[in-house]
Design a protein around this motif. Structure first.
Motif, PDB file in Angstrom:
ATOM      1  N   GLY A  51      35.318  30.921  33.742  1.00 17.52           N
ATOM      2  CA  GLY A  51      36.434  31.553  33.039  1.00 17.52           C
ATOM      3  C   GLY A  51      35.996  32.643  32.080  1.00 17.52           C
ATOM      4  N   ASN A  52      36.632  32.671  30.902  1.00 17.99           N
ATOM      5  CA  ASN A  52      36.347  33.718  29.918  1.00 17.99           C
ATOM      6  C   ASN A  52      34.913  33.676  29.409  1.00 17.99           C
ATOM      7  N   CYS A  53      34.323  32.498  29.344  1.00 22.23           N
ATOM      8  CA  CYS A  53      32.913  32.393  28.933  1.00 22.23           C
ATOM      9  C   CYS A  53      32.016  33.105  29.949  1.00 22.23           C
ATOM     10  N   ALA A  54      32.327  32.957  31.217  1.00 20.75           N
ATOM     11  CA  ALA A  54      31.568  33.649  32.271  1.00 20.75           C
ATOM     12  C   ALA A  54      31.759  35.154  32.164  1.00 20.75           C
ATOM     13  N   ARG A  55      32.985  35.582  31.911  1.00 21.97           N
ATOM     14  CA  ARG A  55      33.263  37.017  31.763  1.00 21.97           C
ATOM     15  C   ARG A  55      32.461  37.611  30.606  1.00 21.97           C
ATOM     16  N   GLU A  56      32.459  36.924  29.485  1.00 16.61           N
ATOM     17  CA  GLU A  56      31.719  37.401  28.311  1.00 16.61           C
ATOM     18  C   GLU A  56      30.224  37.476  28.590  1.00 16.61           C
ATOM     19  N   ALA A  57      29.685  36.468  29.250  1.00 13.42           N
ATOM     20  CA  ALA A  57      28.257  36.473  29.578  1.00 13.42           C
ATOM     21  C   ALA A  57      27.927  37.631  30.512  1.00 13.42           C
ATOM     22  N   TYR A  58      28.776  37.864  31.499  1.00  9.16           N
ATOM     23  CA  TYR A  58      28.551  38.979  32.424  1.00  9.16           C
ATOM     24  C   TYR A  58      28.582  40.307  31.672  1.00  9.16           C
ATOM     25  N   ASP A  59      29.522  40.472  30.784  1.00  8.99           N
ATOM     26  CA  ASP A  59      29.622  41.729  30.035  1.00  8.99           C
ATOM     27  C   ASP A  59      28.394  41.978  29.176  1.00  8.99           C
ATOM     28  N   GLN A  60      27.711  40.920  28.748  1.00  7.08           N
ATOM     29  CA  GLN A  60      26.566  41.057  27.843  1.00  7.08           C
ATOM     30  C   GLN A  60      25.210  41.126  28.546  1.00  7.08           C
ATOM     31  N   VAL A  61      25.121  40.661  29.779  1.00  2.16           N
ATOM     32  CA  VAL A  61      23.826  40.585  30.451  1.00  2.16           C
ATOM     33  C   VAL A  61      23.340  41.982  30.868  1.00  2.16           C
ATOM     34  N   ASP A  62      22.025  42.147  30.902  1.00  2.00           N
ATOM     35  CA  ASP A  62      21.423  43.407  31.358  1.00  2.00           C
ATOM     36  C   ASP A  62      21.657  43.549  32.857  1.00  2.00           C
ATOM     37  N   ASP A  91      37.594  42.029  38.053  1.00  2.00           N
ATOM     38  CA  ASP A  91      38.845  41.294  38.239  1.00  2.00           C
ATOM     39  C   ASP A  91      39.751  41.967  39.265  1.00  2.00           C
ATOM     40  N   GLU A  92      39.553  43.250  39.488  1.00  2.00           N
ATOM     41  CA  GLU A  92      40.345  43.993  40.467  1.00  2.00           C
ATOM     42  C   GLU A  92      39.861  43.746  41.899  1.00  2.00           C
ATOM     43  N   MET A  93      38.685  43.165  42.038  1.00  2.00           N
ATOM     44  CA  MET A  93      38.086  42.897  43.345  1.00  2.00           C
ATOM     45  C   MET A  93      38.601  41.553  43.864  1.00  2.00           C
ATOM     46  N   THR A  94      38.421  41.316  45.150  1.00  2.00           N
ATOM     47  CA  THR A  94      38.887  40.068  45.739  1.00  2.00           C
ATOM     48  C   THR A  94      37.831  38.974  45.697  1.00  2.00           C
ATOM     49  N   GLU A  95      36.661  39.242  46.221  1.00  2.00           N
ATOM     50  CA  GLU A  95      35.579  38.244  46.313  1.00  2.00           C
ATOM     51  C   GLU A  95      34.278  39.004  46.179  1.00  2.00           C
ATOM     52  N   ILE A  96      33.712  39.017  44.972  1.00  2.00           N
ATOM     53  CA  ILE A  96      32.506  39.808  44.729  1.00  2.00           C
ATOM     54  C   ILE A  96      31.445  38.952  44.058  1.00  2.00           C
ATOM     55  N   MET A 108      30.042  35.460  39.866  1.00  2.00           N
ATOM     56  CA  MET A 108      30.856  35.370  41.074  1.00  2.00           C
ATOM     57  C   MET A 108      32.326  35.390  40.707  1.00  2.00           C
ATOM     58  N   LYS A 109      33.013  36.418  41.178  1.00  2.00           N
ATOM     59  CA  LYS A 109      34.449  36.530  40.999  1.00  2.00           C
ATOM     60  C   LYS A 109      35.054  36.112  42.329  1.00  2.00           C
ATOM     61  N   THR A 110      35.831  35.045  42.320  1.00  2.00           N
ATOM     62  CA  THR A 110      36.343  34.472  43.560  1.00  2.00           C
ATOM     63  C   THR A 110      37.732  35.010  43.907  1.00  2.00           C
ATOM     64  N   HIS A 111      38.130  34.779  45.133  1.00  2.00           N
ATOM     65  CA  HIS A 111      39.469  35.161  45.569  1.00  2.00           C
ATOM     66  C   HIS A 111      40.526  34.150  45.121  1.00  2.00           C
ATOM     67  N   GLU A 112      40.103  33.033  44.569  1.00  2.37           N
ATOM     68  CA  GLU A 112      41.007  31.976  44.104  1.00  2.37           C
ATOM     69  C   GLU A 112      41.266  32.161  42.614  1.00  2.37           C
ATOM     70  N   SER A 113      42.500  32.387  42.236  1.00  6.14           N
ATOM     71  CA  SER A 113      42.820  32.652  40.830  1.00  6.14           C
ATOM     72  C   SER A 113      42.509  31.459  39.927  1.00  6.14           C
ATOM     73  N   MET A 114      42.531  30.251  40.462  1.00  8.62           N
ATOM     74  CA  MET A 114      42.271  29.080  39.637  1.00  8.62           C
ATOM     75  C   MET A 114      40.796  28.657  39.643  1.00  8.62           C
ATOM     76  N   CYS A 115      39.949  29.406  40.326  1.00 10.51           N
ATOM     77  CA  CYS A 115      38.518  29.092  40.386  1.00 10.51           C
ATOM     78  C   CYS A 115      37.700  30.265  39.856  1.00 10.51           C
ATOM     79  N   GLY A 116      36.900  29.975  38.842  1.00  9.00           N
ATOM     80  CA  GLY A 116      36.006  30.995  38.318  1.00  9.00           C
ATOM     81  C   GLY A 116      36.683  31.915  37.328  1.00  9.00           C
ATOM     82  N   PRO A 117      36.037  33.052  37.108  1.00  6.37           N
ATOM     83  CA  PRO A 117      34.738  33.432  37.657  1.00  6.37           C
ATOM     84  C   PRO A 117      33.641  32.516  37.123  1.00  6.37           C
TER      85      PRO A 117
END
Length: 122
Positions: A51-62, A91-96, A108-117
């Motif tokens: 979720g949001n914790c994953a998003r924040e980590a992705y935004d901060q990683v090199d 978030d605009e992508m389907t499965e990346i 991993m950003k999934t195509h399932e809105s209730m799973c992940g990222p």
């Protein structure tokens, strides 16, 4: 790297320690995805973010030299572009799936809105 090479490399780095039986049942069988390692909690949930914790980590990683594959479109990995360096953009992508070039982290950003990222750093 090809899709098959990516698949194998990802499993050997991020699913190491998961039983072959569980990998076959929940990840590599028809209709399943790599990120099922996370959604089925085949790994200890303390080892990855969601979720949001994953998003924040992705935004901060090199992301220097990071690679990605749009699972439903691409047959090979591509270099991560500046446009795809934020979780909001993905978030605009389907499965990346995004990985560090040395496979020390994955997002991993999934195509399932209730799973992940999902985000995992080794």
């Amino acid at each position: 790297m090809t899709r098959n090479e990516f698949y194998s490399a990802w499993l050997s780095h991020f699913a190491n320690g998961i039983s072959r039986e569980n990998i076959e049942k929940y990840v590599v069988s028809t209709g399943n995805y790599l990120w099922h390692v996370f959604s089925w909690e085949l790994l200890d949930p303390k080892l990855f973010l969601t979720g949001n914790c994953a998003r924040e980590a992705y935004d901060q990683v090199d992301k220097h030299n990071a690679l990605y594959i749009d699972w439903f479109i691409d047959h090979e990995t591509k270099s991560l572009t500046a446009k795809l360096r934020t979780a909001n953009a993905l978030d605009e992508m389907t499965e990346i799936y995004v990985v560090a070039s040395d496979l020390t982290w994955t997002y991993m950003k999934t195509h399932e809105s209730m799973c992940g990222p999902y985000f995992m750093k080794l």
